[in-house]
Design a protein around this motif. Structure first.
Motif, short mmCIF file in Angstrom:
data_model
loop_
_atom_site.label_atom_id
_atom_site.label_comp_id
_atom_site.label_asym_id
_atom_site.label_seq_id
_atom_site.Cartn_x
_atom_site.Cartn_y
_atom_site.Cartn_z
N GLU A 1 -6.20 -3.02 0.89
CA GLU A 1 -6.80 -2.07 1.54
C GLU A 1 -6.01 -1.97 3.19
OE1 GLU A 1 -10.53 -2.98 -0.29
OE2 GLU A 1 -9.93 -1.68 -2.09
N ARG B 1 0.92 -1.11 0.18
CA ARG B 1 0.01 -0.10 0.21
C ARG B 1 0.44 1.40 0.06
NH1 ARG B 1 -6.04 0.66 0.33
NH2 ARG B 1 -6.29 2.96 1.11
N LEU C 1 0.90 4.91 0.44
CA LEU C 1 0.27 6.39 1.17
C LEU C 1 1.08 7.80 0.69
CD1 LEU C 1 0.63 4.37 4.85
CD2 LEU C 1 -1.53 4.25 3.05
N ASP C 2 0.35 8.39 0.14
CA ASP C 2 -0.06 9.77 0.43
C ASP C 2 0.90 9.91 -1.21
OD1 ASP C 2 -0.87 10.57 1.96
OD2 ASP C 2 0.45 10.50 3.96
N THR D 1 -3.87 2.96 6.74
CA THR D 1 -3.11 4.62 6.16
C THR D 1 -2.32 5.17 6.97
OG1 THR D 1 -5.15 5.61 7.74
CG2 THR D 1 -6.07 4.46 5.01
#
Length: 194
Positions: free
Chosen positions: A190, A140, A142-143, A194
């Motif tokens: 997912e 994943r 992030l940002d 986060t």
């Protein structure tokens, strides 16, 4: 530019500019076939993924990128694999499976392009993993969209979360098996948070 040159010259720049934070890198198998799957929210994503993971990666990219001469040269030098979108690209999938069979790490963004949110992924990545019997590494990002996104250029801290590899036994991909693995891959990415 070869992948080794990227890792030596540009990866440190990506790491510094975006204060790259990588969690779970110890989960990356350092040898053997590996299909890396990740979310894709920015054109920066391949550069972040390449900087974060400790082994060479061959990226699967949309064939349209090879129509741009400087991009084509860079992609070929880095060992990228072109794939036609919008249908079944037997040649592109075959090249990715051959790379996996040779023990390479291959990365793909199963959403099919830069997307925001989480629409269902396409099954091509799962077909590759099943055909090669390659484990899938969920990642994943992030940002990255805040770094380079629609109308946005910034320098936020960017994160990379690496999940546990998903074992995939070799077999003949079917619609049902590819659909099930695609759902599992997307859930795994997912669920990394986060």
């Amino acid at each position: 530019m070869s992948y080794a040159v990227y890792k030596k010259l540009l990866a440190p720049l990506v790491e510094r500019l975006y204060r790259l934070e990588v969690r779970g890198v110890e989960r990356v198998p350092l040898s053997g076939p590996l299909l890396v799957v990740a979310n894709h929210e920015s054109v920066l994503d391949p550069f972040v993924l390449g900087a974060a993971l400790p082994r060479p990666i061959r990226f699967v990219g949309k064939s349209e990128l090879w129509e741009i001469p400087p991009a084509a040269w860079l992609l070929d030098a880095g060992g990228a694999i072109p794939i036609r979108r919008g249908g079944s690209d037997v040649s592109g999938v075959g090249a990715a499976v051959a790379a996996l069979d040779a023990g390479d790490a291959v990365a793909i963004f199963p959403g099919g392009g830069v997307i925001v949110g989480s629409p269902p992924w396409f099954r091509g990545a799962a077909r590759m993993a099943i055909a090669a019997g390659a484990p899938v590494l969920p990642v994943r990002l992030l940002d990255t969209r805040r770094a380079i996104g629609r109308g946005t250029i910034g320098f936020p801290r960017v994160g990379v979360l690496v999940g546990e590899p998903i074992p995939v036994p070799p077999g003949k991909p079917t619609i049902a098996s590819a659909r099930a693995l695609t759902r599992a891959m997307q859930r795994a990415v997912e669920s990394l948070g986060t």
